[in-house]
Design an enzyme around this catalytic site. Structure first.
Site, PDB file in Angstrom:
ATOM      1  CG  HIS A  41      -8.039  76.848 104.384  1.00  0.00           C
ATOM      2  ND1 HIS A  41      -7.386  75.894 103.641  1.00  0.00           N
ATOM      3  CD2 HIS A  41      -7.149  77.859 104.547  1.00  0.00           C
ATOM      4  CE1 HIS A  41      -6.158  76.298 103.374  1.00  0.00           C
ATOM      5  NE2 HIS A  41      -5.996  77.487 103.892  1.00  0.00           N
ATOM      6  CG  HIS A  74      -4.829  81.732 100.938  1.00  0.00           C
ATOM      7  ND1 HIS A  74      -5.236  82.316 102.109  1.00  0.00           N
ATOM      8  CD2 HIS A  74      -5.369  80.484 100.920  1.00  0.00           C
ATOM      9  CE1 HIS A  74      -5.992  81.463 102.767  1.00  0.00           C
ATOM     10  NE2 HIS A  74      -6.092  80.352 102.080  1.00  0.00           N
ATOM     11  CB  CYS A  96      -7.433  89.118 100.269  1.00  0.00           C
ATOM     12  SG  CYS A  96      -7.839  90.313 101.557  1.00  0.00           S
ATOM     13  CD  GLU A 126      -2.162  86.072 104.150  1.00  0.00           C
ATOM     14  OE1 GLU A 126      -3.267  85.555 104.406  1.00  0.00           O
ATOM     15  OE2 GLU A 126      -1.719  87.069 104.746  1.00  0.00           O
ATOM     16  CB  THR A 168      -4.245  88.986 106.244  1.00  0.00           C
ATOM     17  OG1 THR A 168      -4.493  87.656 105.791  1.00  0.00           O
ATOM     18  CG2 THR A 168      -3.606  89.790 105.130  1.00  0.00           C
ATOM     19  CB  CYS A 196      -7.245  91.306 107.614  1.00  0.00           C
ATOM     20  SG  CYS A 196      -8.927  91.694 107.115  1.00  0.00           S
ATOM     21  CB  SER A 224      -9.538  77.824 108.265  1.00  0.00           C
ATOM     22  OG  SER A 224      -9.540  79.228 108.410  1.00  0.00           O
ATOM     23  CB  SER A 225      -4.365  80.229 109.055  1.00  0.00           C
ATOM     24  OG  SER A 225      -3.593  81.002 109.942  1.00  0.00           O
ATOM     25  CG  ASN A 226      -9.723  82.671 109.438  1.00  0.00           C
ATOM     26  OD1 ASN A 226     -10.808  82.548 109.990  1.00  0.00           O
ATOM     27  ND2 ASN A 226      -9.544  82.344 108.171  1.00  0.00           N
TER      28      ASN A 226
END
Length: 683
Positions: A41, A74, A96, A126, A168, A196, A224-226
């Site tokens: 992302h 993902h 991952c 993911e 994660t 993670c 991006s999710s994170n």
């Protein structure tokens, strides 16, 4: 002196780094590469790969012959692997390792008969991949409240074995709350902490840094999710700015800021982080230089006589306030007659108001007397350029400063949507409102705010540069708290409200009642069975609801949407007494009879013995689904919600009439025979 601090774990994580390195390695080997969706992302990395010939496909059947398909970090559903094998594709799996571990867990537990619950974003690739490895039922939740509602939902049940995993990049603190809820409600549950460890560490570092800095900068892709979770974590402690590149940074965003913290999402390359650090250093250095230059300016007490004279000459005929009467209005300027002066005065349109989009005729009219500031004089042409905007700004600035100290709520109009937020004009002063503070809830697109009137508080002021930062969110939160307090002070079961549908889940609809949210369970949306709440309502719908139940301790509201007058049983009771003959539609078959719909929501049973006036082996011998039949209501049990129907009863009711007709024919025949016999006798 401002300081800039970078979080230790900012940038690529192991899984993302592996995926990106895989693509570049294949390119260096001369391979033609396709990725199943964007590899990460981050638009800059994706654009660079595209320039090098990497193609993005949405499914394996789009991969051209001879190309290598790279599966991103993902991961993908099991069905995708099956499809690549069937197509005989060359595949490089860059999933991952942490994600692969989750795939193994859900596959094993679902095979063992567990229902799998996944903490995460249902639309995220993911999570879609994780669900694709479940061989039984699976559900997704993103908040502790959604998890609790899932566990209380009869479709899962307390008697079933459950396994719970997490995306994660799921929010670590939210996960702890979810674990606590699952242990509270379930005894037969397995919990796998699959966040993670790099993600958890990154979030912890960001939270700690945000508590120590005046402002936070998050670098990463907006998809991006994170990265989004990092922004949420930091925004709880400090004003937070999310950017994709250093181009989005400006001095105005850091006016008066003494310390800036920087962190980056797992999809952010090191070169972008370095560029942001370099830009931030330039901004900090410029701030310091301006401060030194300001300090170097002499006060009147320090000036010599010659310097004072030169200064007075420079300001003569400028920065003086005058009064002018409007004599004409044009689209680009307003002409005024300056009181006490012979020169003709004019106010350019951009000096009339702080709102660049305003029409001069909307602000002033001929004959108005204005207080104006002299900007420039032209003795040769005999004109004076004047400004109303700057006079208003000088007055308005005092109001803004006072509001920052008192906490007073100001009202302004949004005039521009810019990078990182919006500009609103109040009392002739332009106030910057960051995107994170522009509304009560996060808005990805701020365009709808343009030209809207908003209320905000001043949360930051830079007197030297005349810069102010406002917050709409602060005002909205206070208003919502007041609404919430007022609601709970008078809320009672049975009260009716007009609300707006805020969001939908698989188990119901959340409705904003004005300050508080309540939930209408899917079973309460309609008297008939529905598969999903969207079959009845949509987000944004205005609905009439009533309170079914209240939990004042947990602040939970259960709402009802179905109206008593729409209850199909009440309609049936009023219009269909026992003995009524109606037309019904066959909707189901069993070994013992057929079910027929009388009205929507009301079905009755035609027992197999009541389908025909003779013995039949099965209902299908006489009936089929969708067929309309005439039936008689023979019995109703309102307590048990059961209705008995009969076709046979109608056949039997018709039988006597048929016998009477036959007897009439026989009588006619007998009379004819007798008459014939009499005539024969006479002859």
């Amino acid at each position: 002196m401002a300081t800039v601090r970078l979080a230790e774990s900012a940038g690529f994580c192991f899984g993302v780094n592996k995926a990106v390195d895989t693509v570049y390695r294949l390119l260096s080997e001369g391979k033609r590469v396709c990725t199943l969706g964007p590899i990460i992302h981050n638009p800059q990395v994706v654009e660079d790969m595209a320039a090098r010939g990497v193609s993005i496909v949405s499914s394996p059947d789009e991969v051209p012959e001879g190309a290598v398909l790279v599966i991103r970090s993902h991961g993908v559903p099991a069905a995708v692997y099956d499809q690549t094998e069937e197509l005989g594709l060359s595949v490089c799996d860059a999933t991952c390792p942490f994600v692969s571990k989750i795939h193994r867990i859900v596959k094993e537990r679902s095979r063992a008969g567990d229902t799998v619950l996944i903490a995460g974003d249902a639309a995220h690739p993911e999570v879609i991949g994780i669900r694709g490895h479940c061989e039984g039922p699976s559900f997704v939740f993103s908040t502790p409240e959604e998890l609790e509602n899932l566990l209380l939902n009869s479709t899962i049940g307390f008697d079933k074995s459950l396994s719970i995993v997490a995306q994660t990049t799921f929010h670590a603190e939210v996960w702890k709350k979810c674990v606590k809820i699952s242990k509270k409600h379930c005894t037969n549950v397995l919990i796998f902490d699959t966040i993670c460890n790099a993600t958890a560490k990154r979030q912890q570092e960001a939270a700690a840094l945000s508590r120590e800095c005046d402002k936070m900068v998050i670098v990463g892709g907006r998809q991006s999710s994170n990265t989004a979770k990092l922004r949420d974590v930091c925004a709880e402690n400090a004003p937070t700015l999310l950017i994709e590149t250093a181009d989005e940074l400006s001095r105005e965003q850091f006016s008066g800021v003494r310390s800036v913290g920087i962190t980056a999402g797992a999809s952010t390359p090191a070169d972008i982080i370095k560029e942001v650090l370099s830009t931030m250093s330039e901004i900090v250095n410029n701030e310091e230089m301006q401060a030194q230059e300001t300090a170097a300016v002499k006060s009147p007490d320090e000036m010599t006589f010659e310097e004072l004279m030169e200064s007075s000459l420079e300001s003569m005929n400028s920065n003086d306030r005058v009064r002018g009467i409007v004599v004409s209005i044009a689209p680009n300027e307003v002409q005024v007659e300056v009181v006490g002066r012979k020169q003709t005065g004019y106010v350019p349109a951009d000096e009339l108001s702080a709102d660049p989009n305003v029409n001069p005729s909307d602000i002033v009219k001929v004959g108005d007397e204005l207080e104006l500031l002299i900007m420039r004089t032209n003795d040769q042409e005999g004109t004076i350029m004047l400004s109303k905007k700057r006079i208003d700004a000088q007055k308005g600035w005092d109001t803004v400063v006072a509001a920052s100290e008192s906490g007073e709520i100001l009202t302004g109009v949004v005039t521009d949507v810019i990078k990182g937020g919006v500009l609103a004009v109040t009392n002739g002063v332009r106030v910057f409102i960051p995107a994170s503070q522009a509304s009560a809830s996060r808005m990805e697109d701020l365009t709808p705010l343009l030209k809207q009137e908003v209320q905000f508080r001043i949360i930051e002021v830079n007197q030297g540069r005349r810069r102010a930062v406002g917050s709409v969110r602060s005002v909205a939160r206070d208003a919502r708290r007041e609404q919430e307090a007022a609601f709970w002070a008078q809320a009672e079961v049975g009260q009716k409200y007009t609300g707006t549908v805020k969001s939908l889940t698989s188990y119901g609809a959340f409705v904003d009642l004005g300050g508080v949210d309540g939930m209408v369970h899917i079973s309460e949306l309609s008297w008939s069975r529905v598969k999903h709440p969207s079959d009845v309502v949509n987000v944004g719908d205005v609905v009439e609801v009533y309170i079914r139940d209240l939990d004042t301790e947990k602040k939970k509201i259960s709402l009802g949407y179905r109206k008593a007058e729409d209850n199909p049983w009440e309609i049936f009771k009023a219009n269909y007494p026992v003995g009524s003959v109606v037309t019904a539609k066959i909707v189901g078959m069993t070994t013992f009879g057929a079910f027929a719909q009388i009205i929507p929501g009301i079905d009755g049973l035609i027992h197999i013995s009541q389908i025909a006036d003779r013995r039949i082996e099965k209902p299908q011998d006489e009936l089929k689904n969708g067929q309309e039949v005439t039936v008689k209501i023979t019995a109703v049990d309102y307590d048990a919600k059961r209705i008995s129907l009969s076709i046979r009863a109608l056949l039997e009711d018709a039988a006597p009439a048929e016998e009477t007709a036959e007897e009439a024919v026989e009588e006619v025949v007998e009379e004819a025979v007798e008459e014939t016999a009499e005539e024969a006798t006479e002859e």
